[in-house]
Write a protein that holds these residues in place. Structure first.
Motif, PDB file in Angstrom:
ATOM      1  N   HIS A   1      32.275  57.984  49.025  1.00  0.00           N
ATOM      2  CA  HIS A   1      32.566  56.553  49.029  1.00  0.00           C
ATOM      3  C   HIS A   1      32.536  56.033  47.602  1.00  0.00           C
ATOM      4  N   GLY A   2      32.956  54.802  47.432  1.00  0.00           N
ATOM      5  CA  GLY A   2      33.010  54.200  46.113  1.00  0.00           C
ATOM      6  C   GLY A   2      34.338  53.553  45.805  1.00  0.00           C
ATOM      7  N   GLY A   3      35.384  53.979  46.492  1.00  0.00           N
ATOM      8  CA  GLY A   3      36.731  53.508  46.193  1.00  0.00           C
ATOM      9  C   GLY A   3      37.122  52.242  46.936  1.00  0.00           C
TER      10      GLY A   3
ATOM     11  N   THR B   1      30.942  57.691  36.356  1.00  0.00           N
ATOM     12  CA  THR B   1      30.515  57.791  37.751  1.00  0.00           C
ATOM     13  C   THR B   1      31.771  57.999  38.572  1.00  0.00           C
ATOM     14  N   ASN B   2      31.911  59.175  39.154  1.00  0.00           N
ATOM     15  CA  ASN B   2      33.134  59.531  39.856  1.00  0.00           C
ATOM     16  C   ASN B   2      32.804  60.103  41.234  1.00  0.00           C
ATOM     17  N   ASP B   3      33.131  59.374  42.262  1.00  0.00           N
ATOM     18  CA  ASP B   3      32.975  59.846  43.637  1.00  0.00           C
ATOM     19  C   ASP B   3      34.368  59.937  44.264  1.00  0.00           C
ATOM     20  N   ASP B   4      34.779  58.919  45.015  1.00  0.00           N
ATOM     21  CA  ASP B   4      36.218  58.841  45.331  1.00  0.00           C
ATOM     22  C   ASP B   4      36.785  57.620  44.618  1.00  0.00           C
ATOM     23  N   VAL B   5      36.229  57.393  43.450  1.00  0.00           N
ATOM     24  CA  VAL B   5      36.676  56.392  42.491  1.00  0.00           C
ATOM     25  C   VAL B   5      36.347  56.982  41.127  1.00  0.00           C
ATOM     26  N   MET B   6      37.069  56.575  40.086  1.00  0.00           N
ATOM     27  CA  MET B   6      36.741  57.031  38.732  1.00  0.00           C
ATOM     28  C   MET B   6      36.359  55.836  37.875  1.00  0.00           C
ATOM     29  N   GLN B   7      35.149  55.892  37.337  1.00  0.00           N
ATOM     30  CA  GLN B   7      34.667  54.850  36.453  1.00  0.00           C
ATOM     31  C   GLN B   7      34.212  55.501  35.149  1.00  0.00           C
TER      32      GLN B   7
ATOM     33  N   VAL C   1      38.334  67.567  43.748  1.00  0.00           N
ATOM     34  CA  VAL C   1      38.781  67.732  42.365  1.00  0.00           C
ATOM     35  C   VAL C   1      37.570  67.690  41.433  1.00  0.00           C
ATOM     36  N   PRO C   2      37.290  68.763  40.717  1.00  0.00           N
ATOM     37  CA  PRO C   2      36.213  68.709  39.719  1.00  0.00           C
ATOM     38  C   PRO C   2      36.563  67.706  38.623  1.00  0.00           C
ATOM     39  N   ASP C   3      35.653  66.790  38.331  1.00  0.00           N
ATOM     40  CA  ASP C   3      35.956  65.775  37.327  1.00  0.00           C
ATOM     41  C   ASP C   3      35.607  66.215  35.912  1.00  0.00           C
ATOM     42  N   ALA C   4      34.737  67.205  35.749  1.00  0.00           N
ATOM     43  CA  ALA C   4      34.333  67.637  34.406  1.00  0.00           C
ATOM     44  C   ALA C   4      35.516  68.100  33.550  1.00  0.00           C
ATOM     45  N   PRO C   5      36.442  68.928  34.082  1.00  0.00           N
ATOM     46  CA  PRO C   5      37.591  69.323  33.258  1.00  0.00           C
ATOM     47  C   PRO C   5      38.469  68.134  32.845  1.00  0.00           C
TER      48      PRO C   5
ATOM     49  N   VAL D   1      38.420  63.467  46.311  1.00  0.00           N
ATOM     50  CA  VAL D   1      36.980  63.311  46.094  1.00  0.00           C
ATOM     51  C   VAL D   1      36.622  64.113  44.852  1.00  0.00           C
ATOM     52  N   TYR D   2      35.994  63.475  43.893  1.00  0.00           N
ATOM     53  CA  TYR D   2      35.615  64.173  42.665  1.00  0.00           C
ATOM     54  C   TYR D   2      34.295  64.912  42.896  1.00  0.00           C
ATOM     55  N   THR D   3      34.385  66.221  42.950  1.00  0.00           N
ATOM     56  CA  THR D   3      33.210  67.062  43.138  1.00  0.00           C
ATOM     57  C   THR D   3      33.510  68.456  42.627  1.00  0.00           C
ATOM     58  N   GLY D   4      32.518  69.062  41.999  1.00  0.00           N
ATOM     59  CA  GLY D   4      32.720  70.390  41.428  1.00  0.00           C
ATOM     60  C   GLY D   4      32.498  71.523  42.393  1.00  0.00           C
TER      61      GLY D   4
END
Length: 569
Positions: free
Chosen positions: A500-502, A409-415, A381-385, A489-492
């Motif tokens: 990782h991160g979640g 900071t967004n990987d497989d967590v959203m901060q 999922v792209p996090d920028a939009p 996973v947040y990636t464009g």
């Protein structure tokens, strides 16, 4: 995937701010070391005889199920020997967020982010000034804290800007004092002193390296960025020999990749430099192999090869990640596990050949896992939009205000850190995220829409502080902390299949093996053990001190959180 253990970490019941401050002040005094292997108060019952050396190995991305699979498939492997001669904690979990920085810091301090102040390697602090600030009297508070390759003098060079000739072959000549490789202009600024804040200064509590140094012992470590000088602890002097070649620098052209993480063979070559540094230390020199030094009491390294093999869709003609179902490693990951196993075998052999087996304990774990393991669960999922939409919605009611999201900071967590730190702004962001869908794609590239911005649970404002067991006045925690739905996973782009991160089991369920082998291959009680009760990787820190005959309560985080030595059942 839902975590098998409670989502809210145990430190959610942390001490009040006044009590924590009192313990931190008390921690400045040095507690007496234990002269023998006896139990320290509230130590949790670990009773190995005293050892002279502890070798800590972090295999980033390694899950407990990976170790189980590998040992079963390769019963004669180095991994199998380690497990066969040790205590395996089969329900060990990393801190949340499951990022490299809080994961490693937890292993050497005994503390979670609310205690250590380390929430991610790239984060934000509402009480610091931006990097490069010189006029501190008029500058606005709020700064990115980027303890990544971006802090290097030269992030594109394997030596981080040291200027070594003959790279990469000369990399073992790199300094063991990586604070000299950081660019002060890239570090956040303390508004009180108007000086850069180095990673070790940012850490709120002391480390096992500092405790060992205070006892007159020698220490060493090897990791992936110069910013890992944070492991020196607040004194800045905890690690005698800290070898930190930059992993995100330009790899040799023969690998056809931008950095060492984009080709798994390149990652293995990179890890090989750190393996050699540890072999040199086992042999009685510094990491370079040229300066005679005592074998460290605490030393070790992290491996990156498994982590990149889990992330890369393909590399070296092999498919990355896991086979369908997420249990059996695919061909690339299998090769990476073979590489780490062979490296572990070299380290075990060196310990034996130098007559150190009776004196040495090996601890195997990981800073973090990786999610998802099942390829069918992946949704990129792209996090920028998402952030653009949130900012636009905020502007409707606040047309003259700054963008709401000041850093993320967004990987497989959203901060998300917000320009408006009010409870109302955090609630607005939480509602927006919970009520808007987001576009993504599967591992096959097929479009897929996710509900609630890809999040399963959203904490906002004071809820985040409570989650981490910290004060609402803490300037470091994010205003929004979002846990993703399974597989997000947040990636464009499409260059990764895991992150990782979640707080999922795939992110947090890592191996933890404490292996103490005698000269003839015998263990203290001649049999392996399995401990099924839930433990945390933060318990590695007090366990290491106990093994060395030192008092775990010399660690400030151990006293604040009540972190126990690992149990023996």
């Amino acid at each position: 995937m839902t975590s098998k253990h409670p989502l809210i970490p145990h430190y959610g019941k942390a001490l009040g701010a006044v009590a924590v401050s009192a313990l931190l002040i008390a921690g400045s005094a040095t507690a007496p070391a234990l002269a023998d292997g006896s139990e320290s108060p509230d130590s949790g019952g670990h009773a190995h005889s005293k050892r002279e050396h502890v070798l800590l190995l972090s295999v980033d991305g390694l899950h407990q199920k990976d170790l189980d699979w590998y040992v079963k498939a390769h019963p004669q492997s180095a991994f199998a020997a380690l497990v066969g001669n040790g205590t395996s904690y089969t329900h060990a979990q990393t801190p949340v967020p499951s990022d490299s920085f809080p994961g490693m810091v937890g292993q050497v301090t005994g503390g979670n982010p609310g205690t250590t102040g380390i929430y991610y390697d790239d984060s934000y602090n509402r009480a610091l000034l931006p990097a490069g600030t010189t006029n501190c009297a008029s500058a606005a508070l709020g700064a990115e804290v980027a303890f990544t390759e971006d802090a290097d003098k030269n992030p594109h060079a394997l030596d981080a800007g040291a200027g070594l000739a003959g790279l990469p072959g000369s990399i073992l000549s790199l300094t063991g004092h990586p604070e000299t490789l950081l660019n002060p202009a890239a570090l956040p600024v303390d508004p009180k002193t108007c000086t850069p804040v180095y990673p070790h200064q940012y850490l709120k509590v002391n480390t096992i390296f500092e405790v060992a140094k205070a006892a007159g012992l020698t220490t060493a470590w090897s990791d992936k960025h110069p910013a890992y000088e944070i492991l020196n602890g607040p004194s800045g002097k905890g690690v005698d020999d800290l070898f930190t070649p930059e992993i995100n620098s330009a790899a040799p052209a023969s690998y056809g990749s931008s950095d060492w993480t984009k080709n798994n063979l390149a990652t293995q070559q990179y890890d090989g430099y750190k393996v050699q540094s540890v072999l040199n230390e086992i042999g009685g020199t510094d990491h370079s192999g040229t300066v005679k030094r005592p074998v460290p009491a605490i030393f070790g390294m992290n491996f990156q090869s498994v982590s990149t093999a889990e992330k890369l869709p393909t590399s070296n003609g092999l498919t990355g990640g896991y086979l369908a179902g997420g249990v059996v490693p695919g061909p690339l990951l299998s090769k990476a596990l073979d590489y780490v196993d062979a490296s572990l075998g070299r380290l075990q052999a060196a310990i034996a050949s130098h007559g150190l087996a009776k004196q040495t304990t090996i601890i195997l774990s990981a800073k973090h896992g990786q999610s998802p393991t099942d390829p069918a669960a992946l949704v990129r999922v792209p996090d920028a939009p998402i952030i653009d939409g949130l900012n636009a919605a905020w502007k409707v009611g606040h047309p003259t205000a700054a963008d709401l999201v000041v850093f993320s900071t967004n990987d497989d967590v959203m901060q998300l850190w917000l320009s408006d730190h009010s409870t109302g702004a955090a609630a607005f962001a939480k509602t927006y995220l919970a009520t808007h869908s987001a576009a993504g794609n599967t591992i096959a590239g097929t479009a897929k829409t996710v509900a609630a911005s890809g999040l399963s649970t959203i904490y906002a404002g004071p809820e985040v502080a409570r989650y981490f067991g910290t004060s609402e006045s803490d300037a470091r925690y994010p205003d929004i902390f979002g846990l993703v739905t399974t597989g997000v996973v947040y990636t464009g782009g499409k260059s990764k299949i895991a992150e990782h991160g979640g707080a999922s089991a795939d992110d947090r369920d890592v191996p933890l093996v404490v292996s103490t082998v005698g000269a003839s291959g015998d263990r203290d009680d001649n049999r392996s053990r399995t401990v099924d009760s839930a433990v945390e990787t933060t318990q590695i820190a007090p366990t290491i001190l106990k093994l060395l005959g030192l008092d775990p309560k010399q660690l400030q985080a151990v006293r604040i959180e009540g972190t126990h030595v690992l149990p023996r059942h």
